[in-house]
Design a protein around this motif. Structure first.
Motif, PDB file in Angstrom:
ATOM      1  N   UNK A  73       0.824  -1.214   0.000  1.00  0.00           N
ATOM      2  CA  UNK A  73       0.000   0.000   0.000  1.00  0.00           C
ATOM      3  C   UNK A  73       0.860   1.266   0.000  1.00  0.00           C
ATOM      4  N   UNK A  74       2.103   1.123  -0.432  1.00  0.00           N
ATOM      5  CA  UNK A  74       3.001   2.270  -0.495  1.00  0.00           C
ATOM      6  C   UNK A  74       3.783   2.231  -1.807  1.00  0.00           C
ATOM      7  N   UNK A  75       3.079   2.444  -2.932  1.00  0.00           N
ATOM      8  CA  UNK A  75       3.744   2.323  -4.234  1.00  0.00           C
ATOM      9  C   UNK A  75       4.788   3.405  -4.445  1.00  0.00           C
ATOM     10  N   UNK A  76       5.761   3.096  -5.242  1.00  0.00           N
ATOM     11  CA  UNK A  76       6.800   4.074  -5.591  1.00  0.00           C
ATOM     12  C   UNK A  76       6.203   5.159  -6.481  1.00  0.00           C
ATOM     13  N   UNK A  77       6.927   6.257  -6.630  1.00  0.00           N
ATOM     14  CA  UNK A  77       6.460   7.333  -7.496  1.00  0.00           C
ATOM     15  C   UNK A  77       6.310   6.854  -8.936  1.00  0.00           C
ATOM     16  N   UNK A  78       7.220   5.994  -9.349  1.00  0.00           N
ATOM     17  CA  UNK A  78       7.138   5.468 -10.718  1.00  0.00           C
ATOM     18  C   UNK A  78       5.834   4.701 -10.924  1.00  0.00           C
ATOM     19  N   UNK A  79       5.454   3.863  -9.956  1.00  0.00           N
ATOM     20  CA  UNK A  79       4.211   3.103 -10.061  1.00  0.00           C
ATOM     21  C   UNK A  79       3.016   4.042 -10.036  1.00  0.00           C
ATOM     22  N   UNK A  80       3.012   4.980  -9.113  1.00  0.00           N
ATOM     23  CA  UNK A  80       1.876   5.901  -8.999  1.00  0.00           C
ATOM     24  C   UNK A  80       1.697   6.753 -10.247  1.00  0.00           C
ATOM     25  N   UNK A  81       2.813   7.145 -10.849  1.00  0.00           N
ATOM     26  CA  UNK A  81       2.737   8.087 -11.964  1.00  0.00           C
ATOM     27  C   UNK A  81       2.592   7.424 -13.328  1.00  0.00           C
ATOM     28  N   UNK A  82       3.033   6.168 -13.430  1.00  0.00           N
ATOM     29  CA  UNK A  82       3.117   5.569 -14.762  1.00  0.00           C
ATOM     30  C   UNK A  82       2.287   4.302 -14.953  1.00  0.00           C
ATOM     31  N   UNK A  83       1.799   3.727 -13.879  1.00  0.00           N
ATOM     32  CA  UNK A  83       1.022   2.506 -14.005  1.00  0.00           C
ATOM     33  C   UNK A  83      -0.467   2.814 -13.909  1.00  0.00           C
ATOM     34  N   UNK A  84      -1.279   1.945 -14.512  1.00  0.00           N
ATOM     35  CA  UNK A  84      -2.728   2.042 -14.352  1.00  0.00           C
ATOM     36  C   UNK A  84      -3.103   1.685 -12.916  1.00  0.00           C
ATOM     37  N   UNK A  85      -4.012   2.451 -12.327  1.00  0.00           N
ATOM     38  CA  UNK A  85      -4.472   2.144 -10.966  1.00  0.00           C
ATOM     39  C   UNK A  85      -5.963   1.851 -10.982  1.00  0.00           C
ATOM     40  N   UNK A  86      -6.401   1.107  -9.972  1.00  0.00           N
ATOM     41  CA  UNK A  86      -7.813   0.750  -9.876  1.00  0.00           C
ATOM     42  C   UNK A  86      -8.176   0.577  -8.411  1.00  0.00           C
ATOM     43  N   UNK A  87      -9.309   1.147  -8.013  1.00  0.00           N
ATOM     44  CA  UNK A  87      -9.852   0.885  -6.684  1.00  0.00           C
ATOM     45  C   UNK A  87     -10.392  -0.540  -6.677  1.00  0.00           C
ATOM     46  N   UNK A  88      -9.756  -1.377  -5.890  1.00  0.00           N
ATOM     47  CA  UNK A  88     -10.000  -2.814  -6.014  1.00  0.00           C
ATOM     48  C   UNK A  88     -11.255  -3.262  -5.273  1.00  0.00           C
ATOM     49  N   UNK A  89     -11.609  -2.609  -4.194  1.00  0.00           N
ATOM     50  CA  UNK A  89     -12.723  -3.067  -3.369  1.00  0.00           C
ATOM     51  C   UNK A  89     -13.950  -2.164  -3.437  1.00  0.00           C
ATOM     52  N   UNK A  90     -13.747  -0.861  -3.550  1.00  0.00           N
ATOM     53  CA  UNK A  90     -14.876   0.061  -3.582  1.00  0.00           C
ATOM     54  C   UNK A  90     -14.701   1.063  -4.712  1.00  0.00           C
ATOM     55  N   UNK A  91     -15.813   1.414  -5.338  1.00  0.00           N
ATOM     56  CA  UNK A  91     -15.800   2.410  -6.413  1.00  0.00           C
ATOM     57  C   UNK A  91     -17.038   3.283  -6.268  1.00  0.00           C
ATOM     58  N   UNK A  92     -16.833   4.580  -6.235  1.00  0.00           N
ATOM     59  CA  UNK A  92     -17.938   5.545  -6.070  1.00  0.00           C
ATOM     60  C   UNK A  92     -18.767   5.233  -4.831  1.00  0.00           C
ATOM     61  N   UNK A  93     -18.067   4.808  -3.773  1.00  0.00           N
ATOM     62  CA  UNK A  93     -18.733   4.552  -2.504  1.00  0.00           C
ATOM     63  C   UNK A  93     -19.500   3.247  -2.438  1.00  0.00           C
ATOM     64  N   UNK A  94     -19.356   2.386  -3.444  1.00  0.00           N
ATOM     65  CA  UNK A  94     -20.067   1.107  -3.459  1.00  0.00           C
ATOM     66  C   UNK A  94     -19.070  -0.043  -3.547  1.00  0.00           C
ATOM     67  N   UNK A  95     -19.463  -1.200  -2.994  1.00  0.00           N
ATOM     68  CA  UNK A  95     -18.624  -2.386  -3.105  1.00  0.00           C
ATOM     69  C   UNK A  95     -18.589  -2.864  -4.553  1.00  0.00           C
ATOM     70  N   UNK A  96     -17.379  -3.141  -5.051  1.00  0.00           N
ATOM     71  CA  UNK A  96     -17.251  -3.744  -6.375  1.00  0.00           C
ATOM     72  C   UNK A  96     -17.775  -5.176  -6.346  1.00  0.00           C
ATOM     73  N   UNK A  97     -17.472  -5.865  -5.245  1.00  0.00           N
ATOM     74  CA  UNK A  97     -17.987  -7.216  -5.044  1.00  0.00           C
ATOM     75  C   UNK A  97     -19.406  -7.075  -4.488  1.00  0.00           C
ATOM     76  N   UNK A  98     -20.386  -7.149  -5.371  1.00  0.00           N
ATOM     77  CA  UNK A  98     -21.754  -6.805  -5.013  1.00  0.00           C
ATOM     78  C   UNK A  98     -22.456  -7.924  -4.251  1.00  0.00           C
TER      79      UNK A  98
END
Length: 602
Positions: free
Chosen positions: A534-559
């Motif tokens: 849970x502490x990605x490097x600057x390179x990962x934060x700036x250059x990799x695709x990110x995704x909220x894995x458990x919640x999106x827009x305040x809702x559980x992705x796993x419904x």
């Protein structure tokens, strides 16, 4: 590449004969003595059984994609209780299947095609027994052994899916046109006897040119299939008077475990097959490498233009990209928590559970990996990127379905020895399967845990078969025969709920995951799926695709719909498919789905 099974014009031109529960070929117009006394013609007749595997709505497009999900390791992507309805695929997964299901209630679906294959096998068996001179011609005896074994394969899957089914062990005629369901115990005993006979006929892998391919039946596969059938016959099943074991003394559990033990140990001691690496087995499968002697014992053969194995069980591709000309894959996948069931050092984890797919958009003509979601993992044992040929069909990839591999033999041997009271010996058969995927110290830790008692080892079998065979459609019949399907499926919903809310063992998993959008399958990197990431490097934060894995827009992705859709009724009392209504209607009142799908009680 595959040594494709070739079918004679005669075999492909057999005329279909319709009956109440089958579309089956009639006897060929060629003289039976001529056909079954000539090896090349007899071989073509036996190979024609495979046609029934590959037809559109048979194994290819109905049984292999739909049987085996949902379980505590595998789901159709993705279960959703709101998608119920006769025509919906979800109804084939949620343990509440109706005989009018729109995917299956046709006269050319898997149920009919299975009996078509059985009829082809019956004709070959009858002809070879009468004209094949099997006592003096070993190659003709091999053909008889193959026909007996292929018939047993089909009956095995009929019973798994439909329970008690009509028993047809003779070619179709006016006297047996309409048959009721037969108690599965009768069928199991016949199959166990047939396979014992077939063992005497079939060559070991590479003993003869015929068995140099995993697309042909060998003695190793015959013995392994007999072991599997023994475990099913001695296990639990849904019957007319409930979910229970057989009352037939000949199928008592201890007798069936003894058969399984002996058959598996014969294969291991013979040494014709070797385990090799976990990954290499699946790479070979994707490369169409059917050379016998490795981990694969037998595969349902599909030509390049048939079969939807990778389409259904492989990594999703959204475009015709640098690896394939087919935008398919990812139909079925791991249940959301399966990745977290593996030890972080278990080689099987990242091969089996894949959180990404290949993009629809291309960069310089190349697709790149992009995240799916926690409720839409892919199985990674089968990958277009491991293939050595371009897929030219829209829907068919031509990858064989691996029906049996050596790891299953080792774990069946381990289970049988433990159930017979030999836990120490049982560990000797589990250890090679674990030693190739875990560090030595962790194997030793599991040895201490599993060998503490017979029940501890039994639980170890439950766990390791899940981790070893996820994505291979073995889990559902395993849970049924063990008698713990209700327990394991209830635990699955509990685990999904805990994962959804990140409580219990899932507490502390990172909010966000990252992927490097690689275009090269060998350069893929993922960060953020494990605790502590849970502490990605600057390179990962700036250059990799990110995704909220458990919640999106305040809702559980796993419904909640995903969790509730895993099953909608008690699994043990609905673990079979009903016979489809079209066959009930055409059965001359011999078939029905009364009671618990009309199963016999004795």
């Amino acid at each position: 590449m595959k040594n494709k099974i070739k079918l004679s014009i005669m075999a492909l031109s057999l005329v279909a004969l319709a009956s109440c529960d089958m579309d089956a070929p009639s006897v060929s117009s060629l003289n039976g003595e001529t056909v079954y006394s000539t090896y090349s013609l007899a071989e073509a007749e036996v190979m024609s059984i495979h046609v029934s595997f590959g037809e559109t709505n048979s194994y290819r497009g109905r049984f292999l994609p739909y049987y085996g999900v949902n379980t505590d390791v595998e789901v159709g992507n993705s279960p959703d209780i709101t998608k119920a309805g006769d025509d919906n695929k979800n109804d084939l997964w949620d343990y509440n299947t109706l005989p009018t299901n729109g995917q299956m209630n046709t006269d050319n679906n898997a149920y009919a095609k299975f009996y078509e294959g059985i009829e082809r096998a019956n004709l070959a068996i009858e002809g070879l027994r009468e004209y094949g001179d099997i006592k003096n011609n070993k190659d003709m005896a091999q053909l008889l052994g193959e026909a007996l074994t292929l018939r047993a394969v089909i009956y095995n899957d009929l019973i798994k899916a439909w329970g008690d089914v009509p028993a047809r062990f003779e070619p179709n005629n006016s006297d047996n046109m309409y048959l009721p369901r037969t108690n599965r115990d009768v069928i199991y005993k016949q199959l166990l006897a047939d396979l014992l006979e077939a063992e005497d006929y079939c060559y070991w892998p590479n003993e003869n040119k015929i068995t140099k391919s995993t697309e042909r039946v060998s003695k190793a596969f015959v013995k392994a299939l007999r072991a599997r059938l023994a475990l099913y016959a001695g296990g639990y099943g849904l019957r007319g008077d409930g979910y229970r074991r057989s009352k037939d003394a000949e199928l008592a559990p201890e007798k069936m475990y003894e058969i399984a033990r002996k058959e598996c140990e014969d294969i291991i001691n013979q040494g014709c097959n070797t385990l090799g690496s976990f990954k290499d087995n699946f790479v070979k499968l994707c490369e169409d490498n059917v050379t016998a002697g490795g981990e694969s014992l037998w595969e349902i053969p599909f030509s390049d233009g048939r079969g939807r194995v990778l389409y259904t069980w492989g990594v999703k591709h959204n475009s015709k990209d640098q690896y394939t000309q087919q935008a398919q894959g990812g139909v079925n996948g791991p249940i959301a928590y399966l990745y977290y069931d593996y030890d972080a050092d278990d080689i099987r984890r990242d091969i089996t559970c894949v959180p990404y797919e290949w993009s629809k958009d291309l960069k310089n003509g190349n697709a790149f990996v992009t995240f799916r979601a926690i409720n839409k993992w892919c199985f990674g044992k089968l990958r277009y990127e491991w293939m050595k040929r371009i897929v030219t069909s829209t829907n068919d990839d031509g990858i064989n379905f691996q029906y049996m591999r050596l790891a299953d033999v080792y774990l069946m041997a381990a289970e049988a020895e433990n159930e017979l009271g030999n836990t120490g010996t049982a560990w000797n058969y589990m250890r090679p399967v674990l030693a190739r995927v875990l560090p030595a110290d962790k194997v030793s830790t599991l040895q201490a845990k599993y060998t503490a008692s017979q029940q501890a080892f039994r639980e170890g079998i439950y766990d390791q078969r899940a981790l070893e065979f996820a994505g291979e459609a073995l889990r559902k019949p395993d849970l049924v025969r063990w008698g713990n399907i209700d327990q394991k499926m209830a635990e699955a919903k509990e685990k999904l709920t805990a994962l959804q809310q990140r409580t219990g063992i899932y507490e502390g998993l990172p909010d966000k995951a990252y992927i490097n959008n690689a275009e090269d399958a060998n350069a893929i990197q993922v960060y953020g799926l494990n605790k502590g990431e849970d502490n990605p490097s600057d390179d990962i934060k700036n250059n990799w695709e990110s995704k909220n894995w458990f919640e999106s827009s305040g809702k559980f992705v796993l419904t909640q719909e995903y969790i509730d859709g895993l099953y909608t009724v008690q699994p043990s009392t609905h673990c079979l498919w009903p016979i489809w209504q079209t066959f009930i209607n055409a059965s001359n009142n011999m078939l029905n789905n009364d009671g618990i799908y009309g199963q016999l009680s004795d």
